[in-house]
Design a protein around this motif. Structure first.
Motif, PDB file in Angstrom:
ATOM      1  N   ILE A 169       0.810  -1.215   0.000  1.00 61.49           N
ATOM      2  CA  ILE A 169       0.000   0.000   0.000  1.00 61.49           C
ATOM      3  C   ILE A 169       0.845   1.269   0.000  1.00 61.49           C
ATOM      4  O   ILE A 169       0.296   2.368  -0.109  1.00 61.49           O
ATOM      5  N   ASP A 170       2.172   1.144   0.109  1.00 61.14           N
ATOM      6  CA  ASP A 170       2.991   2.359   0.100  1.00 61.14           C
ATOM      7  C   ASP A 170       3.350   2.807  -1.316  1.00 61.14           C
ATOM      8  O   ASP A 170       3.257   3.973  -1.651  1.00 61.14           O
ATOM      9  N   ASP A 171       3.754   1.864  -2.167  1.00 61.07           N
ATOM     10  CA  ASP A 171       4.098   2.258  -3.536  1.00 61.07           C
ATOM     11  C   ASP A 171       3.130   1.717  -4.583  1.00 61.07           C
ATOM     12  O   ASP A 171       3.183   2.123  -5.746  1.00 61.07           O
ATOM     13  N   ASP A 172       2.234   0.778  -4.181  1.00 62.23           N
ATOM     14  CA  ASP A 172       1.231   0.224  -5.102  1.00 62.23           C
ATOM     15  C   ASP A 172       1.844  -0.354  -6.379  1.00 62.23           C
ATOM     16  O   ASP A 172       1.225  -0.322  -7.444  1.00 62.23           O
ATOM     17  N   SER A 173       3.038  -0.920  -6.278  1.00 59.52           N
ATOM     18  CA  SER A 173       3.729  -1.371  -7.484  1.00 59.52           C
ATOM     19  C   SER A 173       3.040  -2.550  -8.165  1.00 59.52           C
ATOM     20  O   SER A 173       2.920  -2.592  -9.382  1.00 59.52           O
ATOM     21  N   ASN A 174       2.579  -3.544  -7.375  1.00 63.94           N
ATOM     22  CA  ASN A 174       1.929  -4.729  -7.951  1.00 63.94           C
ATOM     23  C   ASN A 174       2.820  -5.395  -9.006  1.00 63.94           C
ATOM     24  O   ASN A 174       2.380  -5.691 -10.118  1.00 63.94           O
ATOM     25  N   GLN A 175       4.099  -5.611  -8.655  1.00 64.08           N
ATOM     26  CA  GLN A 175       5.035  -6.191  -9.613  1.00 64.08           C
ATOM     27  C   GLN A 175       5.808  -7.378  -9.054  1.00 64.08           C
ATOM     28  O   GLN A 175       6.209  -8.264  -9.814  1.00 64.08           O
ATOM     29  N   THR A 176       6.035  -7.407  -7.753  1.00 63.32           N
ATOM     30  CA  THR A 176       6.993  -8.351  -7.185  1.00 63.32           C
ATOM     31  C   THR A 176       6.623  -9.804  -7.477  1.00 63.32           C
ATOM     32  O   THR A 176       7.473 -10.602  -7.881  1.00 63.32           O
ATOM     33  N   GLY A 177       5.363 -10.171  -7.268  1.00 64.81           N
ATOM     34  CA  GLY A 177       4.950 -11.550  -7.506  1.00 64.81           C
ATOM     35  C   GLY A 177       5.155 -11.975  -8.933  1.00 64.81           C
ATOM     36  O   GLY A 177       5.674 -13.071  -9.220  1.00 64.81           O
ATOM     37  N   GLN A 178       4.784 -11.113  -9.878  1.00 66.58           N
ATOM     38  CA  GLN A 178       4.923 -11.443 -11.288  1.00 66.58           C
ATOM     39  C   GLN A 178       6.392 -11.529 -11.693  1.00 66.58           C
ATOM     40  O   GLN A 178       6.794 -12.409 -12.466  1.00 66.58           O
ATOM     41  N   MET A 179       7.214 -10.604 -11.174  1.00 62.76           N
ATOM     42  CA  MET A 179       8.643 -10.639 -11.477  1.00 62.76           C
ATOM     43  C   MET A 179       9.288 -11.897 -10.908  1.00 62.76           C
ATOM     44  O   MET A 179      10.127 -12.533 -11.565  1.00 62.76           O
ATOM     45  N   LEU A 180       8.882 -12.280  -9.698  1.00 56.92           N
ATOM     46  CA  LEU A 180       9.431 -13.481  -9.078  1.00 56.92           C
ATOM     47  C   LEU A 180       9.070 -14.719  -9.886  1.00 56.92           C
ATOM     48  O   LEU A 180       9.909 -15.613 -10.090  1.00 56.92           O
ATOM     49  N   ALA A 181       7.835 -14.787 -10.362  1.00 54.45           N
ATOM     50  CA  ALA A 181       7.409 -15.922 -11.182  1.00 54.45           C
ATOM     51  C   ALA A 181       8.230 -16.007 -12.460  1.00 54.45           C
ATOM     52  O   ALA A 181       8.616 -17.096 -12.907  1.00 54.45           O
ATOM     53  N   ALA A 182       8.533 -14.853 -13.069  1.00 56.42           N
ATOM     54  CA  ALA A 182       9.331 -14.837 -14.290  1.00 56.42           C
ATOM     55  C   ALA A 182      10.768 -15.276 -14.006  1.00 56.42           C
ATOM     56  O   ALA A 182      11.356 -16.062 -14.764  1.00 56.42           O
ATOM     57  N   LEU A 183      11.351 -14.769 -12.912  1.00 60.51           N
ATOM     58  CA  LEU A 183      12.731 -15.113 -12.576  1.00 60.51           C
ATOM     59  C   LEU A 183      12.887 -16.594 -12.241  1.00 60.51           C
ATOM     60  O   LEU A 183      13.896 -17.216 -12.574  1.00 60.51           O
ATOM     61  N   MET A 184      11.868 -17.168 -11.578  1.00 57.74           N
ATOM     62  CA  MET A 184      11.944 -18.567 -11.162  1.00 57.74           C
ATOM     63  C   MET A 184      11.313 -19.521 -12.179  1.00 57.74           C
ATOM     64  O   MET A 184      11.366 -20.740 -11.997  1.00 57.74           O
ATOM     65  N   ASP A 185      10.706 -18.949 -13.215  1.00 60.07           N
ATOM     66  CA  ASP A 185      10.031 -19.744 -14.250  1.00 60.07           C
ATOM     67  C   ASP A 185       9.001 -20.677 -13.625  1.00 60.07           C
ATOM     68  O   ASP A 185       8.958 -21.873 -13.898  1.00 60.07           O
TER      69      ASP A 185
END
Length: 248
Positions: A120-136
């Protein structure tokens, strides 16, 4: 099966943020901090899966300053078994967080990684998707229901058209939405027990992750003050005002 649950220390959602006088960011001095609400939902879901017998161990992890230990202790009091703090006083962007989580996951080898859909501080909504891509790994985002069935997990997602159910092979990554559950309050006995649960501290350098920022904040400002409403005498005046505003 282990579950890894990342949690973030943010300004409490009941607190109105204040912008620094120089516009360089949000003033965090003397402000109540707590666990990101979406991450609370993630911890609760992991605990429920453990209570159902689908998960055997829950590991909470946080990337942030030393005070983030308080957030991890909250996760431990809610039901996590152990915690890892990747300590840094620098602001860590989502990509760097995802890289750190990938390294932590390589050590823990979780079957599920459950994290809040956004902070709720930066509202990025990216970490989960980026992690899935990095870990395939397969991902189920915006989860409103999670059901583990053997080597698969069914995730009901909230999409624009309604609900979508996806079947993911384990290991998988899930990001939680608001309607997934109602997080429990940590009881006093569990809070006391949490103080004795293991909490390991590391640094980004221990995982070989460069957290140098890729973005530069130019300015942070308060949203414009909402204008006061106007009362109208009748429908005709309302329509006339709407036409003048170009709405009707």
């Amino acid at each position: 099966m282990k579950a890894l649950v990342p949690v973030k220390r943010v300004i409490d959602y009941n607190v109105k943020p204040r912008v620094k006088s120089d516009g360089s960011g949000v003033d965090l001095s003397n402000v109540k901090m707590s666990m990101n609400p979406f991450d609370e939902i993630a911890v609760e879901e992991a605990v429920r899966l453990k209570e159902a017998g689908a998960v055997s161990e829950i590991v909470a992890v946080s990337v942030g300053p030393a005070k983030a230990q308080e957030t991890l202790r909250t996760a431990l009091a809610m039901g996590a078994d152990s915690a890892v703090l990747v300590e840094t006083d620098e602001t860590v962007e989502p990509l760097a967080v995802a890289k750190i989580l990938k390294a932590v996951a390589a050590e823990i080898e979780p079957g599920l990684i459950i994290l809040g859909k956004q902070a709720i501080d930066d509202d990025s909504n990216q970490t989960g998707q980026m992690l899935a891509a990095l870990m395939d790994l397969p991902q189920g985002t915006f989860a409103s229901k999670v059901l583990v069935e053997g080597d698969y997990v069914k995730v009901t997602r909230e999409v624009d058209g309604g609900l979508e159910t996806v079947k993911l092979s384990i290991p998988a990554i899930i990001t939680t939405d608001l309607r997934l559950n109602e997080p429990r309050y940590a009881s006093l006995p569990n809070i006391m027990k949490a103080k004795k649960k293991p909490l390991e501290t590391k640094t980004p350098a221990d995982y070989g992750v460069d957290i140098a920022p890729r973005l530069k904040t130019l300015n942070v400002s308060e949203p414009p003050v909402r204008q006061a409403g106007v009362k109208v005498a009748d429908v005709d005046e309302l329509v006339a005002r709407l036409k003048a505003m170009g709405v009707a």
